[in-house]
Design an enzyme around this catalytic site. Structure first.
Site, PDB file in Angstrom:
ATOM      1  N   ARG A  67     -54.945 -45.366 -48.226  1.00 52.68           N
ATOM      2  CA  ARG A  67     -55.962 -44.453 -47.468  1.00 52.68           C
ATOM      3  C   ARG A  67     -55.900 -43.098 -48.079  1.00 52.68           C
ATOM      4  NH1 ARG A  67     -56.684 -41.631 -41.670  1.00 52.68           N
ATOM      5  NH2 ARG A  67     -59.365 -41.728 -41.798  1.00 52.68           N
ATOM      6  N   HIS A  71     -59.161 -41.492 -49.905  1.00 56.10           N
ATOM      7  CA  HIS A  71     -59.891 -40.051 -49.507  1.00 56.10           C
ATOM      8  C   HIS A  71     -59.699 -39.245 -50.650  1.00 56.10           C
ATOM      9  CE1 HIS A  71     -60.068 -40.480 -44.836  1.00 56.10           C
ATOM     10  NE2 HIS A  71     -60.334 -41.597 -45.342  1.00 56.10           N
ATOM     11  N   VAL A  75     -63.845 -37.779 -52.998  1.00 59.90           N
ATOM     12  CA  VAL A  75     -64.319 -36.331 -52.718  1.00 59.90           C
ATOM     13  C   VAL A  75     -64.071 -35.693 -54.247  1.00 59.90           C
ATOM     14  CG1 VAL A  75     -63.770 -34.138 -51.665  1.00 59.90           C
ATOM     15  CG2 VAL A  75     -63.264 -36.245 -50.270  1.00 59.90           C
ATOM     16  N   GLY A  77     -63.817 -37.141 -56.895  1.00 60.99           N
ATOM     17  CA  GLY A  77     -63.046 -37.967 -58.075  1.00 60.99           C
ATOM     18  C   GLY A  77     -61.837 -38.122 -57.552  1.00 60.99           C
ATOM     19  N   ASP A  79     -58.413 -36.875 -58.352  1.00 59.59           N
ATOM     20  CA  ASP A  79     -57.768 -35.925 -58.816  1.00 59.59           C
ATOM     21  C   ASP A  79     -56.805 -35.067 -58.103  1.00 59.59           C
ATOM     22  OD1 ASP A  79     -59.366 -34.685 -56.815  1.00 59.59           O
ATOM     23  OD2 ASP A  79     -60.596 -33.326 -57.873  1.00 59.59           O
ATOM     24  N   SER A  81     -57.020 -33.793 -55.300  1.00 65.37           N
ATOM     25  CA  SER A  81     -57.255 -32.799 -54.571  1.00 65.37           C
ATOM     26  C   SER A  81     -56.810 -32.817 -52.982  1.00 65.37           C
ATOM     27  CB  SER A  81     -58.812 -32.599 -54.722  1.00 65.37           C
ATOM     28  OG  SER A  81     -59.636 -33.623 -53.989  1.00 65.37           O
ATOM     29  N   ASN A  99     -59.867 -36.476 -42.133  1.00 66.83           N
ATOM     30  CA  ASN A  99     -58.433 -36.166 -42.688  1.00 66.83           C
ATOM     31  C   ASN A  99     -57.667 -35.566 -41.667  1.00 66.83           C
ATOM     32  OD1 ASN A  99     -59.222 -37.013 -45.238  1.00 66.83           O
ATOM     33  ND2 ASN A  99     -59.676 -35.151 -45.996  1.00 66.83           N
ATOM     34  N   HIS A 198     -58.935 -52.356 -44.215  1.00 67.53           N
ATOM     35  CA  HIS A 198     -58.763 -52.379 -42.745  1.00 67.53           C
ATOM     36  C   HIS A 198     -57.991 -53.390 -42.444  1.00 67.53           C
ATOM     37  CE1 HIS A 198     -61.658 -48.909 -41.914  1.00 67.53           C
ATOM     38  NE2 HIS A 198     -60.940 -48.431 -42.742  1.00 67.53           N
ATOM     39  N   THR A 199     -57.444 -54.365 -43.145  1.00 67.85           N
ATOM     40  CA  THR A 199     -56.463 -55.310 -42.724  1.00 67.85           C
ATOM     41  C   THR A 199     -55.129 -54.869 -42.372  1.00 67.85           C
ATOM     42  OG1 THR A 199     -55.666 -57.596 -43.277  1.00 67.85           O
ATOM     43  CG2 THR A 199     -55.719 -56.119 -45.117  1.00 67.85           C
ATOM     44  N   ASP A 243     -56.567 -54.332 -37.640  1.00 64.76           N
ATOM     45  CA  ASP A 243     -56.275 -55.745 -37.632  1.00 64.76           C
ATOM     46  C   ASP A 243     -55.094 -56.211 -36.627  1.00 64.76           C
ATOM     47  OD1 ASP A 243     -55.863 -58.217 -37.865  1.00 64.76           O
ATOM     48  OD2 ASP A 243     -55.157 -58.115 -40.037  1.00 64.76           O
ATOM     49  N   ASP A 251     -53.971 -59.251 -45.590  1.00 68.34           N
ATOM     50  CA  ASP A 251     -54.543 -60.508 -45.826  1.00 68.34           C
ATOM     51  C   ASP A 251     -55.723 -60.580 -45.318  1.00 68.34           C
ATOM     52  OD1 ASP A 251     -54.674 -60.053 -43.062  1.00 68.34           O
ATOM     53  OD2 ASP A 251     -52.983 -61.499 -42.469  1.00 68.34           O
TER      54      ASP A 251
HETATM   55  C1  HEM Z   1     -66.277 -48.429 -45.170  1.00 69.94           C
HETATM   56  C2  HEM Z   1     -66.153 -47.369 -44.700  1.00 69.94           C
HETATM   57  C3  HEM Z   1     -64.644 -46.796 -43.871  1.00 69.94           C
HETATM   58  C4  HEM Z   1     -64.803 -46.357 -42.733  1.00 69.94           C
HETATM   59  C5  HEM Z   1     -65.788 -45.610 -41.906  1.00 69.94           C
HETATM   60  C6  HEM Z   1     -63.458 -45.793 -42.530  1.00 69.94           C
HETATM   61  C7  HEM Z   1     -62.780 -45.321 -41.488  1.00 69.94           C
HETATM   62  C8  HEM Z   1     -61.616 -45.195 -41.255  1.00 69.94           C
HETATM   63  C9  HEM Z   1     -61.019 -44.643 -39.901  1.00 69.94           C
HETATM   64  C10 HEM Z   1     -61.964 -43.960 -38.667  1.00 69.94           C
HETATM   65  C11 HEM Z   1     -59.671 -44.908 -39.793  1.00 69.94           C
HETATM   66  C12 HEM Z   1     -58.963 -44.443 -38.654  1.00 69.94           C
HETATM   67  C13 HEM Z   1     -58.427 -43.026 -38.503  1.00 69.94           C
HETATM   68  C14 HEM Z   1     -57.741 -42.407 -37.461  1.00 69.94           C
HETATM   69  O1  HEM Z   1     -58.336 -42.938 -36.465  1.00 69.94           O
HETATM   70  O2  HEM Z   1     -56.674 -41.777 -37.510  1.00 69.94           O
HETATM   71  C15 HEM Z   1     -59.390 -45.517 -41.111  1.00 69.94           C
HETATM   72  C16 HEM Z   1     -58.091 -45.924 -41.336  1.00 69.94           C
HETATM   73  C17 HEM Z   1     -57.787 -46.563 -42.529  1.00 69.94           C
HETATM   74  N1  HEM Z   1     -58.621 -46.529 -43.559  1.00 69.94           N
HETATM   75 FE1  HEM Z   1     -60.584 -46.515 -43.420  1.00 69.94          FE
HETATM   76  N2  HEM Z   1     -62.682 -46.397 -43.581  1.00 69.94           N
HETATM   77  C18 HEM Z   1     -63.305 -46.945 -44.526  1.00 69.94           C
HETATM   78  C19 HEM Z   1     -62.985 -47.495 -45.676  1.00 69.94           C
HETATM   79  C20 HEM Z   1     -61.894 -47.621 -46.088  1.00 69.94           C
HETATM   80  C21 HEM Z   1     -61.467 -47.879 -47.425  1.00 69.94           C
HETATM   81  C22 HEM Z   1     -62.519 -48.090 -48.439  1.00 69.94           C
HETATM   82  C23 HEM Z   1     -59.983 -47.973 -47.559  1.00 69.94           C
HETATM   83  C24 HEM Z   1     -59.243 -48.099 -48.681  1.00 69.94           C
HETATM   84  C25 HEM Z   1     -59.594 -48.895 -49.794  1.00 69.94           C
HETATM   85  C26 HEM Z   1     -59.902 -47.618 -46.140  1.00 69.94           C
HETATM   86  C27 HEM Z   1     -58.205 -47.655 -45.811  1.00 69.94           C
HETATM   87  C28 HEM Z   1     -57.829 -47.317 -44.527  1.00 69.94           C
HETATM   88  C29 HEM Z   1     -56.505 -47.727 -44.226  1.00 69.94           C
HETATM   89  C30 HEM Z   1     -55.507 -48.190 -44.737  1.00 69.94           C
HETATM   90  C31 HEM Z   1     -56.328 -47.041 -42.750  1.00 69.94           C
HETATM   91  C32 HEM Z   1     -55.260 -47.171 -41.932  1.00 69.94           C
HETATM   92  C33 HEM Z   1     -54.413 -45.794 -42.162  1.00 69.94           C
HETATM   93  C34 HEM Z   1     -53.134 -45.730 -41.266  1.00 69.94           C
HETATM   94  O3  HEM Z   1     -52.604 -46.407 -40.615  1.00 69.94           O
HETATM   95  O4  HEM Z   1     -52.363 -44.511 -41.640  1.00 69.94           O
HETATM   96  N3  HEM Z   1     -60.641 -47.127 -45.536  1.00 69.94           N
HETATM   97  N4  HEM Z   1     -60.347 -45.760 -41.780  1.00 69.94           N
END
Ligand code: HEM
Ligand SMILES: *[C@@H]1O[C@H](CO)[C@@H](O)[C@H](O)[C@H]1NC(C)=O
Ligand SMILES: *[C@@H]1O[C@H](CO)[C@@H](O)[C@H](O)[C@H]1NC(C)=O
Length: 323
Positions: A67, A71, A75, A77, A79, A81, A99, A198-199, A243, A251
């Site tokens: 993640r 992030h 933002v 690119g 970089d 940041s 964040n 989000h898997t 998941d 997966d």
């Molecule tokens: C499609 C739009 C997306 C939205 C709206 C979104 C939103 C979120 C939110 C709200 C969380 C939970 C944050 C929290 O409650 O603290 C989250 C967690 C996460 N996101 Fe996304 N996300 C998106 C796309 C992505 C992408 C593209 C990736 C990586 C390629 C990603 C990777 C992750 C990961 C791995 C977590 C879990 C992090 C952890 O357990 O520390 N997400 N995301």
């Protein structure tokens, strides 16, 4: 003069294509997979062993590192940041809404950076460490691998406002998700593939409370079980897996959950809600190889977002502050 007109129109369209790539910021500039082959041959193995040990200690760390790269890249690119700390005279991105109280893994990046600095000082950028750590995290949790392009340099600036505007919110509907990714040059198909991240990982109650109490496109026993950990008021930071089937394995279960109305975030379930992306979600739910391959390609593309190269930016010695 048919030959001349064919030749001139094809060179015009080639020029237009190049300009389009430059303008849209998707040109991968001079990134190369062999960028550190002579300047720091141990860079990749050093990062990989540090990520492997961090993930062995805590499986969720793989999700957190993946993640961080997302992030960072969304933002201005990829970089580095995202890693800059706030100071009295500098405002970074860590307090942005997507964040704050949510991103983690900064200490692991510090450890990796100091190990890489000890094998070759001042050579490997923090932005590249994030890109490699994201790939190594996915691999450590059982997901696909890909070749990471390298040579990004680190920003000396950050943008709180861009972090607030460019990172998609979990309250977005499908059309908002498609436009947030389209703004960065991604197709809707790539957006769905990338959402498969989000898997793995966890979300806070505050990120999915409205969904479990107020939405109807959710499995009712799934919603009921979530309410015990996420009360209608309070418990904002209580965690649930994105998941629930296999939270620490990369997966395709995320997509199967969506087909069963068991997406955790509002934005997750939007990908399977009688809209244009339903068929892709179904397809990924029954074919993990296709998901893995599309995810890997989209990650390479994400890593190419507006890198600083050449003499732009710097290679930070401490990822938390500019040199
Ligand atoms: C499609 C739009 C997306 C939205 C709206 C979104 C939103 C979120 C939110 C709200 C969380 C939970 C944050 C929290 O409650 O603290 C989250 C967690 C996460 N996101 Fe996304 N996300 C998106 C796309 C992505 C992408 C593209 C990736 C990586 C390629 C990603 C990777 C992750 C990961 C791995 C977590 C879990 C992090 C952890 O357990 O520390 N997400 N995301
Ligand atoms: C559910 O929706 C109602 C009406 O929009 C709102 O007042 C309430 O705060 C929501 N409940 C939760 C838990 O989000
Ligand atoms: C909801 O999930 C439960 C538990 O997995 C399952 O038994 C049930 O059939 C699901 N309900 C619907 C309406 O699909």
């Amino acid at each position: 003069m048919p030959m001349a007109s064919v030749s001139s129109s094809s060179s015009i369209s080639l020029w237009s294509l190049c300009m389009l790539l430059v303008i849209s910021g998707t040109a991968s500039a001079q990134l190369s997979s062999t960028y550190y082959s002579t300047s720091c041959p141990e860079a990749l193995s050093t990062i990989k062993s540090a990520v492997t040990s961090a993930v062995a200690k805590e499986r969720r760390m793989g999700a957190s590192l993946l993640r961080l790269h997302f992030h960072d890249c969304f933002v201005n690119g990829c970089d580095g940041s995202i890693l800059l700390d706030d100071t009295t005279s500098f405002t970074g991105e860590k307090t942005a809404t997507p964040n704050a109280n949510s991103l983690r893994g900064f200490d692991v990046i510090d450890t990796i950076k100091s190990q890489v600095e000890s094998v070759c000082a001042g050579v490997v950028s923090c932005a590249d460490i994030l890109a490699v750590a994201a790939r190594d995290s996915v691999v450590a949790l059982g997901g696909p691998t890909w070749t990471v392009q390298l040579g990004r340099r680190d920003a000396t600036t950050a943008s709180l406002s861009a972090a607030n505007s460019d990172i998609p919110a979990p309250t977005l509907d499908l059309s908002g998700l498609i436009s947030a990714f389209s703004n960065k040059g991604f197709t809707a198909k790539e957006m769905v593939a990338l959402s498969g991240a989000h898997t793995i990982g966890q979300a806070r109650c505050t990120s999915f409370r409205d969904r479990i109490y107020n939405e109807t496109n959710i499995n009712s026993s799934f919603a009921t079980s979530l309410k015990s950990k996420c009360p209608s008021a309070g418990g904002d930071n209580n965690l649930s897996p994105l998941d629930a089937t296999s939270a620490t394995t990369f997966d395709n279960a995320y997509f199967t959950n969506l087909v069963n109305n068991k997406g955790l975030l509002h934005s997750d379930q939007q990908l399977y809600n009688s809209g244009s992306t339903d068929s892709q979600v179904s397809s990924y739910s029954s074919n993990s190889a296709t998901f893995f391959s599309d995810f890997a390609s989209a990650m390479v593309k994400m890593g190419n977002l507006s890198p600083l190269t050449g003499s732009s930016g710097e290679v930070r010695t401490n990822c938390r502050k500019t040199n």
